[in-house]
Every structure is written in structure tokens, then in C-alpha cells.
Design a protein around this motif. Structure first.
Motif, PDB file in Angstrom:
ATOM      1  N   THR A 239       0.844  -1.183   0.000  1.00 16.13           N
ATOM      2  CA  THR A 239       0.000   0.000   0.000  1.00 16.13           C
ATOM      3  C   THR A 239       0.880   1.234   0.000  1.00 16.13           C
ATOM      4  O   THR A 239       2.059   1.166   0.359  1.00 16.13           O
ATOM      5  CB  THR A 239      -0.966  -0.003   1.202  1.00 16.13           C
ATOM      6  OG1 THR A 239      -1.878   1.087   1.073  1.00 16.13           O
ATOM      7  CG2 THR A 239      -0.238   0.134   2.522  1.00 16.13           C
TER       8      THR A 239
ATOM      9  N   ILE B 181      -7.116  -4.568   0.121  1.00 13.70           N
ATOM     10  CA  ILE B 181      -7.385  -5.204   1.423  1.00 13.70           C
ATOM     11  C   ILE B 181      -8.864  -5.559   1.565  1.00 13.70           C
ATOM     12  O   ILE B 181      -9.211  -6.581   2.152  1.00 13.70           O
ATOM     13  CB  ILE B 181      -6.911  -4.313   2.597  1.00 13.70           C
ATOM     14  CG1 ILE B 181      -6.965  -5.068   3.929  1.00 13.70           C
ATOM     15  CG2 ILE B 181      -7.736  -3.045   2.691  1.00 13.70           C
ATOM     16  CD1 ILE B 181      -6.019  -6.214   4.070  1.00 13.70           C
TER      17      ILE B 181
ATOM     18  N   THR C  93     -20.452   0.722   2.623  1.00 12.26           N
ATOM     19  CA  THR C  93     -19.461   1.473   1.846  1.00 12.26           C
ATOM     20  C   THR C  93     -18.120   1.476   2.569  1.00 12.26           C
ATOM     21  O   THR C  93     -18.054   1.339   3.789  1.00 12.26           O
ATOM     22  CB  THR C  93     -19.857   2.955   1.605  1.00 12.26           C
ATOM     23  OG1 THR C  93     -19.574   3.706   2.777  1.00 12.26           O
ATOM     24  CG2 THR C  93     -21.299   3.108   1.231  1.00 12.26           C
ATOM     25  N   VAL C  94     -17.077   1.650   1.786  1.00 12.02           N
ATOM     26  CA  VAL C  94     -15.715   1.687   2.322  1.00 12.02           C
ATOM     27  C   VAL C  94     -14.780   2.365   1.333  1.00 12.02           C
ATOM     28  O   VAL C  94     -15.029   2.342   0.132  1.00 12.02           O
ATOM     29  CB  VAL C  94     -15.175   0.269   2.595  1.00 12.02           C
ATOM     30  CG1 VAL C  94     -15.124  -0.575   1.326  1.00 12.02           C
ATOM     31  CG2 VAL C  94     -13.783   0.313   3.236  1.00 12.02           C
ATOM     32  N   GLY C  95     -13.713   2.939   1.850  1.00 12.95           N
ATOM     33  CA  GLY C  95     -12.638   3.405   0.985  1.00 12.95           C
ATOM     34  C   GLY C  95     -12.332   4.881   1.121  1.00 12.95           C
ATOM     35  O   GLY C  95     -11.211   5.305   0.918  1.00 12.95           O
TER      36      GLY C  95
ATOM     37  N   PRO D  94     -14.276   8.914   2.737  1.00 14.86           N
ATOM     38  CA  PRO D  94     -15.471   9.501   3.346  1.00 14.86           C
ATOM     39  C   PRO D  94     -16.583   9.562   2.296  1.00 14.86           C
ATOM     40  O   PRO D  94     -16.329   9.873   1.136  1.00 14.86           O
ATOM     41  CB  PRO D  94     -15.011  10.910   3.723  1.00 14.86           C
ATOM     42  CG  PRO D  94     -13.518  10.849   3.777  1.00 14.86           C
ATOM     43  CD  PRO D  94     -13.126   9.824   2.762  1.00 14.86           C
TER      44      PRO D  94
ATOM     45  N   ASP E  12     -21.349   2.368   6.936  1.00 14.96           N
ATOM     46  CA  ASP E  12     -20.188   3.117   6.430  1.00 14.96           C
ATOM     47  C   ASP E  12     -19.015   2.657   7.285  1.00 14.96           C
ATOM     48  O   ASP E  12     -18.929   2.984   8.471  1.00 14.96           O
ATOM     49  CB  ASP E  12     -20.469   4.617   6.590  1.00 14.96           C
ATOM     50  CG  ASP E  12     -19.267   5.491   6.251  1.00 14.96           C
ATOM     51  OD1 ASP E  12     -18.173   4.965   5.975  1.00 14.96           O
ATOM     52  OD2 ASP E  12     -19.430   6.731   6.278  1.00 14.96           O
ATOM     53  N   THR E  13     -18.116   1.872   6.689  1.00 15.27           N
ATOM     54  CA  THR E  13     -17.092   1.163   7.468  1.00 15.27           C
ATOM     55  C   THR E  13     -15.730   1.824   7.303  1.00 15.27           C
ATOM     56  O   THR E  13     -15.204   1.894   6.206  1.00 15.27           O
ATOM     57  CB  THR E  13     -16.996  -0.300   7.005  1.00 15.27           C
ATOM     58  OG1 THR E  13     -16.612  -0.333   5.622  1.00 15.27           O
ATOM     59  CG2 THR E  13     -18.337  -1.010   7.150  1.00 15.27           C
ATOM     60  N   TRP E  14     -15.164   2.294   8.409  1.00 14.47           N
ATOM     61  CA  TRP E  14     -13.820   2.889   8.338  1.00 14.47           C
ATOM     62  C   TRP E  14     -12.783   1.871   8.780  1.00 14.47           C
ATOM     63  O   TRP E  14     -12.904   1.278   9.855  1.00 14.47           O
ATOM     64  CB  TRP E  14     -13.701   4.137   9.227  1.00 14.47           C
ATOM     65  CG  TRP E  14     -12.290   4.658   9.157  1.00 14.47           C
ATOM     66  CD1 TRP E  14     -11.806   5.533   8.239  1.00 14.47           C
ATOM     67  CD2 TRP E  14     -11.181   4.259   9.977  1.00 14.47           C
ATOM     68  NE1 TRP E  14     -10.446   5.708   8.434  1.00 14.47           N
ATOM     69  CE2 TRP E  14     -10.045   4.939   9.483  1.00 14.47           C
ATOM     70  CE3 TRP E  14     -11.030   3.390  11.055  1.00 14.47           C
ATOM     71  CZ2 TRP E  14      -8.772   4.793  10.049  1.00 14.47           C
ATOM     72  CZ3 TRP E  14      -9.771   3.227  11.617  1.00 14.47           C
ATOM     73  CH2 TRP E  14      -8.647   3.939  11.116  1.00 14.47           C
TER      74      TRP E  14
ATOM     75  N   GLU F 134      -3.778  -1.533   6.978  1.00 17.45           N
ATOM     76  CA  GLU F 134      -3.017  -1.818   8.191  1.00 17.45           C
ATOM     77  C   GLU F 134      -3.878  -2.402   9.305  1.00 17.45           C
ATOM     78  O   GLU F 134      -3.392  -3.172  10.135  1.00 17.45           O
ATOM     79  CB  GLU F 134      -2.376  -0.523   8.711  1.00 17.45           C
ATOM     80  CG  GLU F 134      -1.280   0.054   7.826  1.00 17.45           C
ATOM     81  CD  GLU F 134      -1.804   0.979   6.714  1.00 17.45           C
ATOM     82  OE1 GLU F 134      -3.016   0.929   6.396  1.00 17.45           O
ATOM     83  OE2 GLU F 134      -0.989   1.742   6.174  1.00 17.45           O
TER      84      GLU F 134
ATOM     85  N   THR G  48      -3.203   6.650  12.562  1.00 23.19           N
ATOM     86  CA  THR G  48      -3.858   6.174  11.341  1.00 23.19           C
ATOM     87  C   THR G  48      -3.497   6.975  10.100  1.00 23.19           C
ATOM     88  O   THR G  48      -3.713   6.510   8.986  1.00 23.19           O
ATOM     89  CB  THR G  48      -5.390   6.283  11.494  1.00 23.19           C
ATOM     90  OG1 THR G  48      -5.721   7.685  11.626  1.00 23.19           O
ATOM     91  CG2 THR G  48      -5.901   5.535  12.704  1.00 23.19           C
TER      92      THR G  48
ATOM     93  N   ASP H 236      -5.191   9.608   9.396  1.00 24.44           N
ATOM     94  CA  ASP H 236      -6.442  10.285   9.058  1.00 24.44           C
ATOM     95  C   ASP H 236      -6.762  11.376  10.083  1.00 24.44           C
ATOM     96  O   ASP H 236      -6.417  11.260  11.258  1.00 24.44           O
ATOM     97  CB  ASP H 236      -7.623   9.299   9.065  1.00 24.44           C
ATOM     98  CG  ASP H 236      -7.669   8.447   7.804  1.00 24.44           C
ATOM     99  OD1 ASP H 236      -6.855   8.678   6.890  1.00 24.44           O
ATOM    100  OD2 ASP H 236      -8.525   7.550   7.740  1.00 24.44           O
TER     101      ASP H 236
ATOM    102  N   ILE I 271     -14.874  10.964   9.757  1.00 22.13           N
ATOM    103  CA  ILE I 271     -13.525  10.882   9.197  1.00 22.13           C
ATOM    104  C   ILE I 271     -13.365  11.993   8.164  1.00 22.13           C
ATOM    105  O   ILE I 271     -14.213  12.161   7.293  1.00 22.13           O
ATOM    106  CB  ILE I 271     -13.290   9.519   8.508  1.00 22.13           C
ATOM    107  CG1 ILE I 271     -13.802   8.355   9.371  1.00 22.13           C
ATOM    108  CG2 ILE I 271     -11.828   9.360   8.116  1.00 22.13           C
ATOM    109  CD1 ILE I 271     -13.111   8.140  10.663  1.00 22.13           C
TER     110      ILE I 271
ATOM    111  N   ASN J  61      -6.337   9.782  -2.373  1.00 21.02           N
ATOM    112  CA  ASN J  61      -7.324   8.717  -2.401  1.00 21.02           C
ATOM    113  C   ASN J  61      -8.101   8.872  -3.703  1.00 21.02           C
ATOM    114  O   ASN J  61      -9.045   9.633  -3.797  1.00 21.02           O
ATOM    115  CB  ASN J  61      -8.230   8.834  -1.173  1.00 21.02           C
ATOM    116  CG  ASN J  61      -9.060   7.590  -0.970  1.00 21.02           C
ATOM    117  OD1 ASN J  61      -9.419   6.913  -1.931  1.00 21.02           O
ATOM    118  ND2 ASN J  61      -9.375   7.276   0.278  1.00 21.02           N
TER     119      ASN J  61
ATOM    120  N   GLY K  74     -10.972   5.611  -4.307  1.00 21.00           N
ATOM    121  CA  GLY K  74     -10.864   4.662  -3.206  1.00 21.00           C
ATOM    122  C   GLY K  74      -9.536   3.941  -3.136  1.00 21.00           C
ATOM    123  O   GLY K  74      -9.333   3.080  -2.290  1.00 21.00           O
TER     124      GLY K  74
ATOM    125  N   ARG L  17      -5.433   4.095  -2.540  1.00 17.99           N
ATOM    126  CA  ARG L  17      -4.389   4.938  -1.971  1.00 17.99           C
ATOM    127  C   ARG L  17      -3.204   5.045  -2.913  1.00 17.99           C
ATOM    128  O   ARG L  17      -2.651   4.044  -3.329  1.00 17.99           O
ATOM    129  CB  ARG L  17      -3.929   4.340  -0.651  1.00 17.99           C
ATOM    130  CG  ARG L  17      -4.762   4.780   0.504  1.00 17.99           C
ATOM    131  CD  ARG L  17      -4.540   3.896   1.689  1.00 17.99           C
ATOM    132  NE  ARG L  17      -3.214   4.071   2.260  1.00 17.99           N
ATOM    133  CZ  ARG L  17      -2.838   3.455   3.374  1.00 17.99           C
ATOM    134  NH1 ARG L  17      -3.646   2.630   3.990  1.00 17.99           N
ATOM    135  NH2 ARG L  17      -1.639   3.638   3.858  1.00 17.99           N
TER     136      ARG L  17
END
Ligand code: 6R9
Length: 649
Positions: free
Chosen positions: A268, A314, A389-391, A393, A415-417, A421, A502, A504, A516, A525, A528, A530
Motif C-alpha cells: 500500500t 485489502i 461502503t468503504v474506501g 469519506p 459506512d465502514t472505516w 493496516e 492512522t 487520518d 472521518i 485517495n 478509493g 491509496r
């Protein structure tokens, strides 16, 4: 940090409790239940994780210690032995042998289904074939593959024999693949002749051949025939999947490996230097992904679960392969693009396979919004019960659209943060319990203690923007950066004493919801994914005409961020449209199509401080077409700003 973003999210007041029909069947049905469990999990994390590890995983030998924490190095479940692949397959066979594990569709419309029994056999064959090819526990196998069932099979086969997989997203260039093969000392590359993308073949095997010319210490290449195109063949090195794996013995006993056996490396982008090989190990990672999949996606026996991420990221590792399969779920996997052959492709698939859980990225949602409702309207989406959702904000407009247009107001949105890592989801609603608010990932998951701190590491009050950190180690955390522990310590553990940093920015509101705000370092980003500004700059500077380059992110309606490059040339007169195009191609050649710059601006000089640092903040303003703001007293030569504005006009 971006003030504009803070202001827009602050004004959000819409709140949606879990729909009753969902709640009454959910694993966790109330905030009281969540809070009690979360509090207990944080009051005594070792007890919590120890119990979960015993309940959720199958051990060949029990562990004797839950956590050995010599900051910043963690060992989880020492003394224990398990096999990750056995946990994802063998243990389900008695009850779920005939249940579909993978339902797959290729871009051209070809279809395949593997029951748990069939997937188990395929993985056993692949495990035997890998051993026959000389792969041993601890060796690294590099996977450069399409989204086909063989990718999941190869991942699980590596895990089964204790080999370390390094999946490289099939959109990366030969150079990027070679660099990763070198860093990981890969012994074998598994690939395919090509993959289908919008009706075209992307020639993976050709790219692997080129990568192996750059780094040639890979002994063998295993090739799946996917599109049937003709490819170069090195008979001493290359092996067909159908000649080896499919002919191998389907009996394979899963040996138990120590909890801390390396499971995979996944590269990453960091803010500086080359990509970071994030190292994850076996038992803790499996526990984090198993537990989070179960509660955050509220998995039930009859769900058909679709995470649209590629296994090259990931999200694909944790929530296409390991988490859902460890829970005995049915996953759907799709090879192609969302807009081919038509912009309703995903909705067609949801209807056809009666997908009940749909996990995707804000950038995809923004593209769907742009394509309009005509693409969606013909399809029956009534099988959906949960969205995720992910990736990056998610902007509240996109969240509301997702809820109304796709979820028909009856599906909760998680909405998953989390990060490469962290291995598994850290902050997210529990869909049967947490009231959701557009734009916030809401609350910490069980056993996770995030916090917002100032630059001295002091906890901040509600609604103050600061750095997002995690206070205590957790089982699925990265163990190190492969081959570079110093960088591991520096990147994650040096900013604040004994807090995981993090990268962030975030704030917590008075209800305890985490908002976030995005990266605070030089990481972009884009859709989505990096990408490091530094990697793109290095690619540009490797072009013979380029003297210096500075890369910044620029707001983009669909991708979140687009790549804007400021370039100075050895001979400024050469800065014409042809060179502009060839520099874009040059970046693609070095990194891959996902890093294609949107704009390249030739300029006579870059704005620098007196100490020689490029003032990116000014460039960000210029790229955005805004008047440069803030303190300019450190700018070495103020006439540069005028030049820049002219060049970018
Ligand atoms: C899983 C994944 C991690 C970075 C992370 C953050 C951003 C991911 C987010 C989110 C806001 C969310 N990010 N999920 N930002 N809300 N729900 O994406 O891993 O590729 O390592 O990226 O993505 O900035 O630090 P990875």
C-alpha cells in the motif's frame, strides 16, 4: 485538514434508526446491547478476544497466551495452532458442504458456482500443486490475477500450506509488479493469460513476462487460461493451471500453523518512498475478519453477499475471501466493470443472484448517480437487505442517494472505516442497532478504542478536529512492514507515544459518532485507492525531459480526488501537448492505469520555501482553480505564483 469538509458535515442532522424488519432478525438488536458488549470488550480486551478466538475459530492446538505486547510489536494467541484455510472450508463441510461458497460471473456473462465441498477440493488440489512446485511454508507467492474463482482458490491454497501470498492488483504495471516481487522475494507468480475489461483483453501474462525480465529471481509462473489469447511460453518456467492444479490430488490434510505464521503481504502507498509491504499474520487477522463480517454484515445462512472490491485490495482480502468464507457465507464474485456492456450491469447481477448484502465504495456510488436512474429502474433490487461502503469519506448526498435509490429506504447502510493496516473494520454502525447519519462511520467496533488527539497526543473534546488514533492493540493489526521495521515504527508509532497513528483526520460528535475527514499526509485517495504523491513524482522525474515534479490531489466529483501534476522541464520550450500526453503515459507505464494524471501543468519553477520545501498547499489551491490562501511569507520567489496561475489557466 480541509475546513470546507468539516463545515459541511457539521450541518448534518438526519438520523435513521435501523428499520424494524431488519432489527428484529439482527445479531445485535439495540444500542444497549452494543454498548454493553463494547464496554466489556474494552474493559478487559484480552478476556474478550480470548473468548472470541475460542468461540469463532477452529484450533488444532489451543493458545496459551492471548496477547504479548512489546510496543509496538504484538503477538496474539501464542502457543496456538490453526490452519486458516481449514477455518474457511473444512470446518463447514459437514453442515454446509452443498451450500454455494462462491457464485461467480465473468464479464462476458460466463458463470460458475462452487459449493463449499467443491471449493474445498479445488483448494486442496491447488495446495498439492503448489507443494509439488516446491513452495513451502514461509515462501512468498505473488498473485497477479483477474477476479475469477481461481484467485480465491490460490489465496486459500497459499494459506493452507503456510505460504505467504502477495496479491498485486491486476491494473498495476510490470514495473510495479517487479518491484513488489523483488521486495517480497516471490518464488512463484500465479497469473492468467488475460482478463476481460470492458470487452477488451488486458494481457496479464505479457505483463508478468515483462516484470520477470526486470526482476528474474522468480522460478515459476502458473497460468490460468481465461480468455484463450495466445501468449509467450517459457517451457522451463511456465505451467498451465489446467495441467497442474486441476490434475493434482484432491486430498490434502490441513496442517496447523502457529498463530503468528505470516499470512500475507499487501502493498500500500505511504507518504514517502516505495510502497509499504503490510504484513498480516494468521490467527489474529482471521479473528478480526470473522468477527466483523458476522456482526457488521449481520451474516445469515441465506444471505448472498457481494463485496465489489477486487481481491487486489485489502477489502477484497478481508471481505471477499477470508471474513465471509470463515463464516460459511455465500459470496458473489464478478470479473468486470460496472458499466459494461451497460450501466445497469450491477443491478442486473443483484436481480439475477438475489444479492442480499451489497458492499461497495463511494466512488462507485457517485458514478452510479451520474449514470442516472434509467439504468437502475428495469431491475428488481428487492432482495437487498443491507448496504455498505468503504474506501473514503462518503458525502451525504451520495449516502442519501444510495439509501433511497438502491436501498429503497429499507436497507441500513454501514459506512465502514478501516485500513490495509488495520486488517478489519474498526469503526462502523451495527446495522440492527446503530442509528445511522449520512457521512459518519459512527461507532467503534468491539474491542476497538479509537480516539481523537491533538498534536501532543492529548484527547480532544467533542467536535474538535484532530488526529485519529487507536489506543490499544487489536488482533488483526499489521505486525510490521515487510523488511522494514524501522519504517513500521516511524510511520505508525512515533507520532504519539504508544498510540497507533492512522494518518487520518477526524472528529467525534457529542453522540460519540466518528466523522472521518480524510488523509492528513501526502497520500491521495483516487477512486478509493491509496496512491502516494511521492511515487507519482518519482515516476515523472524518471522521464528524461522532466527536471522536477510536484503532485497534488484535486477534488473530483466521481473519483473523490484526481491527480494534478506540476512539472518543470530541463528545457521549458518542450512543454507542448504531445509531451503532456507522453508524461501521462509514462506514469501509467511506471505505476499503472489507476495513477493516470488528470492534468499536467508545465511551469518554469515550483513554489518553494526558503528551506527548499515545495509548498503543496499553494499548488492545491492553484489546481483547484482557487486563489492561493494563507501564509506566503516563506515563499522564496513570489513571482512564481503568477507564473503558475498563467500556466494553469
Ligand atoms: C479499507 C481501505 C485506508 C484509508 C483510510 C481513510 C480512507 C477508508 C473509509 C475511509 C472515510 C470510510 N477510508 N474507509 N475514509 N470513511 N468509511 O480502504 O483501506 O486502501 O488502506 O485505505 O482510506 O483515509 O486511512 P486502504
Amino acid at each position: 485538514m480541509n475546513d470546507h469538509h468539516i463545515k459541511t458535515v457539521l450541518s448534518e442532522s438526519r438520523e435513521f434508526p435501523p428499520p424494524e424488519a431488519f432489527q428484529s432478525r439482527a445479531h445485535i438488536q439495540s444500542m444497549e446491547a452494543y454498548e454493553t458488549l463494547w464496554k466489556a470488550s474494552c474493559d478487559d480486551p484480552e478476556r474478550f478476544w480470548g473468548e472470541q478466538a475460542k468461540n469463532l475459530l477452529h484450533w488444532q492446538e489451543d493458545f496459551t497466551q492471548v496477547l504479548d505486547w512489546k510496543a509496538p510489536y504484538a503477538r496474539w494467541f501464542d502457543g496456538g495452532k490453526l490452519n486458516v484455510s481449514e477455518n474457511c472450508l473444512d470446518r463447514h463441510l459437514d453442515k454446509l458442504g452443498d451450500k454455494p461458497a462462491i457464485i461467480w460471473e465473468g464479464e462476458p456473462g460466463d458463470k460458475a458456482t462452487y459449493t463449499y465441498r467443491e471449493l474445498h477440493q479445488a483448494v486442496c488440489r491447488c495446495a498439492n500443486a503448489l507443494s509439488d512446485m516446491g513452495i513451502q511454508a514461509g515462501d512468498t507467492v505473488s498473485l497477479y490475477m483477474p477476479m475469477i474463482p481461481e484467485l480465491a482458490i490460490a489465496v486459500l491454497a497459499c494459506a493452507r500450506i503456510g505460504a505467504i501470498h502477495s496479491v498485486v492488483f491486476a491494473g498495476f504495471s510490470a514495473e510495479a509488479l517487479a518491484e513488489r516481487n523483488r521486495d517480497a522475494s516471490a518464488k512463484l507468480v500465479i497469473t492468467a493469460d488475460a482478463l476481460w475489461r470492458r470487452g477488451n483483453e488486458l494481457a496479464l501474462k505479457d505483463t508478468v513476462d515483462e516484470a520477470l525480465r526486470i526482476y528474474d529471481k522468480v522460478d515459476k509462473v502458473l497460468v490460468v487460461r481465461r480468455t484463450g489469447r495466445s501468449i509467450n511460453w517459457d517451457s522451463g518456467r511456465d505451467h498451465w493451471w489446467h495441467d497442474t492444479v486441476e490434475k493434482a490430488n484432491a486430498d490434502h490434510k490441513a496442517q496447523g500453523f502457529p498463530s503468528e505464521q505470516a499470512l500475507f503481504i499487501l502493498y500500500t502507498s505511504g507518504s514517502t518512498g516505495k510502497p509499504k509491504g503490510i504484513l498480516h499474520t494468521s490467527a489474529g487477522y482471521l479473528l478480526g475478519t470473522t468477527l466483523s463480517s458476522r456482526y457488521i454484515f449481520d451474516l445469515k445462512d441465506d444471505d448472498v453477499y457481494w463485496c465489489t472490491a477486487d481481491v487486489g485490495w485489502i477489502t477484497g482480502h478481508s471481505y471477499v475471501v477470508y471474513g465471509p468464507l470463515s463464516n460459511g457465507a455465500t459470496i458473489f464474485m464478478y470479473e468486470g466493470a460496472p458499466d459494461f456492456p451497460h450501466q445497469g450491469r450491477f443491478w442486473e447481477l443483484i436481480e439475477r443472484y438475489k444479492i442480499s448484502i451489497f458492499y461497495t465504495a463511494p466512488t462507485a456510488i457517485r458514478a452510479f448517480m451520474k449514470w442516472g436512474e434509467d439504468a437502475i429502474e428495469p431491475f428488481d433490487l428487492s432482495s437487498l437487505r443491507l448496504l455498505g461502503t468503504v474506501g473514503e469519506p462518503i458525502n451525504p448526498e451520495a449516502w442519501m442517494w444510495f439509501r433511497e435509490t438502491i436501498g429503497k429506504d429499507k436497507c441500513p447502510i454501514v459506512d465502514t472505516w478501516w485500513q490495509t493496516e488495520t486488517g478489519s473494520i474498526m469503526i462502523s454502525p451495527l446495522p440492527g442497532a446503530t442509528p445511522t447519519v449520512p457521512g459518519t462511520a459512527t461507532k467503534p467496533f468491539f474491542g476497538i478504542q479509537p480516539d481523537i488527539v491533538d498534536q501532543d497526543g492529548q484527547s480532544l473534546a467533542d467536535n474538535q478536529g484532530g488526529y485519529l488514533v487507536i489506543r490499544k492493540p487489536w488482533p488483526s493489526m499489521l505486525r510490521t512492514i515487510h523488511g522494514d521495521s524501522e519504517r513500521y515504527e516511524k510511520t505508525y508509532w512515533s507520532h504519539f507515544k504508544s498510540l497507533y497513528f492512522t494518518g487520518d483526520g477526524a472528529r467525534r460528535d457529542e453522540k460519540g459518532n466518528f466523522w472521518i475527514m480524510g488523509r492528513i499526509d501526502d497520500v491521495l485517495n483516487v477512486a478509493g485507492h491509496r496512491l502516494s504523491t511521492m511515487e507519482i513524482e518519482s515516476a515523472l522525474v524518471s522521464h528524461p525531459h522532466v527536471a522536477e515534479a510536484a503532485v497534488v490531489g484535486k477534488a473530483d466529483d466521481v473519483k473523490g480526488q484526481a491527480i494534478a501534476c506540476f512539472v518543470t522541464l530541463h528545457d521549458h520550450e518542450l512543454g507542448d501537448p504531445a509531451l503532456n500526453q507522453s508524461l501521462k503515459d509514462h506514469v501509467v507505464q511506471h505505476i499503472g492505469a489507476l495513477a493516470r494524471p488528470e492534468t499536467i501543468i508545465f511551469t518554469k519553477a515550483l513554489p518553494k520555501t526558503r528551506s527548499g520545501k515545495i509548498m503543496r498547499r499553494l499548488l492545491r489551491d492553484v489546481a483547484a482553480g482557487e486563489e492561493a490562501q494563507g501564509d506566503m511569507t516563506t515563499l522564496e520567489d513570489s513571482s512564481i505564483l503568477e507564473d503558475l496561475k498563467e500556466s494553469s489557466a
